[in-house]
Write a protein that holds these residues in place. Structure first.
Motif, PDB file in Angstrom:
ATOM      1  N   PHE A  37       0.818  -1.208   0.000  1.00  0.00           N
ATOM      2  CA  PHE A  37       0.000   0.000   0.000  1.00  0.00           C
ATOM      3  C   PHE A  37       0.854   1.262   0.000  1.00  0.00           C
ATOM      4  N   ILE A  38       1.988   1.219   0.656  1.00  0.00           N
ATOM      5  CA  ILE A  38       2.913   2.356   0.599  1.00  0.00           C
ATOM      6  C   ILE A  38       3.409   2.543  -0.823  1.00  0.00           C
ATOM      7  N   TRP A  39       3.735   1.448  -1.493  1.00  0.00           N
ATOM      8  CA  TRP A  39       4.194   1.539  -2.880  1.00  0.00           C
ATOM      9  C   TRP A  39       3.111   2.106  -3.784  1.00  0.00           C
ATOM     10  N   VAL A  40       1.877   1.649  -3.625  1.00  0.00           N
ATOM     11  CA  VAL A  40       0.782   2.125  -4.476  1.00  0.00           C
ATOM     12  C   VAL A  40       0.565   3.623  -4.282  1.00  0.00           C
ATOM     13  N   VAL A  41       0.537   4.072  -3.043  1.00  0.00           N
ATOM     14  CA  VAL A  41       0.311   5.491  -2.770  1.00  0.00           C
ATOM     15  C   VAL A  41       1.446   6.333  -3.344  1.00  0.00           C
ATOM     16  N   PHE A  42       2.690   5.971  -3.067  1.00  0.00           N
ATOM     17  CA  PHE A  42       3.820   6.745  -3.589  1.00  0.00           C
ATOM     18  C   PHE A  42       3.879   6.698  -5.107  1.00  0.00           C
ATOM     19  N   PHE A  43       3.598   5.526  -5.690  1.00  0.00           N
ATOM     20  CA  PHE A  43       3.622   5.407  -7.150  1.00  0.00           C
ATOM     21  C   PHE A  43       2.581   6.323  -7.777  1.00  0.00           C
ATOM     22  N   CYS A  44       1.380   6.359  -7.215  1.00  0.00           N
ATOM     23  CA  CYS A  44       0.325   7.224  -7.756  1.00  0.00           C
ATOM     24  C   CYS A  44       0.703   8.692  -7.639  1.00  0.00           C
ATOM     25  N   ILE A  45       1.320   9.055  -6.534  1.00  0.00           N
ATOM     26  CA  ILE A  45       1.749  10.446  -6.355  1.00  0.00           C
ATOM     27  C   ILE A  45       2.815  10.811  -7.379  1.00  0.00           C
ATOM     28  N   ILE A  46       3.812   9.955  -7.541  1.00  0.00           N
ATOM     29  CA  ILE A  46       4.889  10.231  -8.502  1.00  0.00           C
ATOM     30  C   ILE A  46       4.350  10.250  -9.929  1.00  0.00           C
ATOM     31  N   VAL A  91       2.892  13.353 -14.734  1.00  0.00           N
ATOM     32  CA  VAL A  91       1.935  13.683 -15.800  1.00  0.00           C
ATOM     33  C   VAL A  91       1.545  15.155 -15.730  1.00  0.00           C
ATOM     34  N   LEU A  92       1.242  15.634 -14.528  1.00  0.00           N
ATOM     35  CA  LEU A  92       0.803  17.016 -14.390  1.00  0.00           C
ATOM     36  C   LEU A  92       1.907  18.020 -14.716  1.00  0.00           C
ATOM     37  N   MET A  93       3.133  17.666 -14.378  1.00  0.00           N
ATOM     38  CA  MET A  93       4.252  18.568 -14.664  1.00  0.00           C
ATOM     39  C   MET A  93       4.807  18.355 -16.064  1.00  0.00           C
ATOM     40  N   GLY A  94       4.424  17.267 -16.694  1.00  0.00           N
ATOM     41  CA  GLY A  94       4.929  16.980 -18.041  1.00  0.00           C
ATOM     42  C   GLY A  94       6.405  16.629 -18.054  1.00  0.00           C
ATOM     43  N   ASN A  95       6.893  16.087 -16.968  1.00  0.00           N
ATOM     44  CA  ASN A  95       8.316  15.781 -16.842  1.00  0.00           C
ATOM     45  C   ASN A  95       8.481  14.291 -16.603  1.00  0.00           C
TER      46      ASN A  95
END
Length: 116
Positions: free
Chosen positions: A60-69, A74-78
């Protein structure tokens, strides 16, 4: 009977790739050698429960961090942010897994934790 968790220690040999490639980041794989310490641990029901607890927390820690990253990339386009963040999410989940295992073993040795 060998504890199957100890087989994760074989991943540590990937750290030897740092020698021919001169890439220092491969040395992080040496941390997996800590799992060889579980070779002689008998995988009883309580141990299996502790591994499941630690694995679910790490997942669950991996899923949360992965979604944030992923969202940030995507939002920053980087896309480079994703390339940097993905190994960090993996490292965070592995730290959580190993940390939870250590905490459960410590509490079991002290006799504090009685319910799984």
């Amino acid at each position: 009977m060998i504890n199957k968790l100890s087989l994760m220690g074989l991943i540590g040999f990937l750290g030897l790739l740092s020698v021919p490639t001169s890439e220092i980041s491969y040395c992080a794989f040496f941390a997996f050698f800590v799992f060889f310490g579980y070779i002689r641990v008998v995988p009883d029901e309580l141990f299996v429960t502790y591994v499941r607890k630690a694995a679910s927390t790490a997942f669950f820690i991996w899923v949360v961090f992965f979604c944030i990253i992923y969202a940030a990339a995507v939002l920053m386009g980087n896309i480079e942010l994703f390339a940097i963040g993905f190994p960090l999410t993996f490292a965070a989940s592995m730290f959580a897994f190993i940390g939870m295992l250590i905490i459960h073993e410590f509490l079991e040795q002290r006799g504090v934790e009685s319910s799984a």
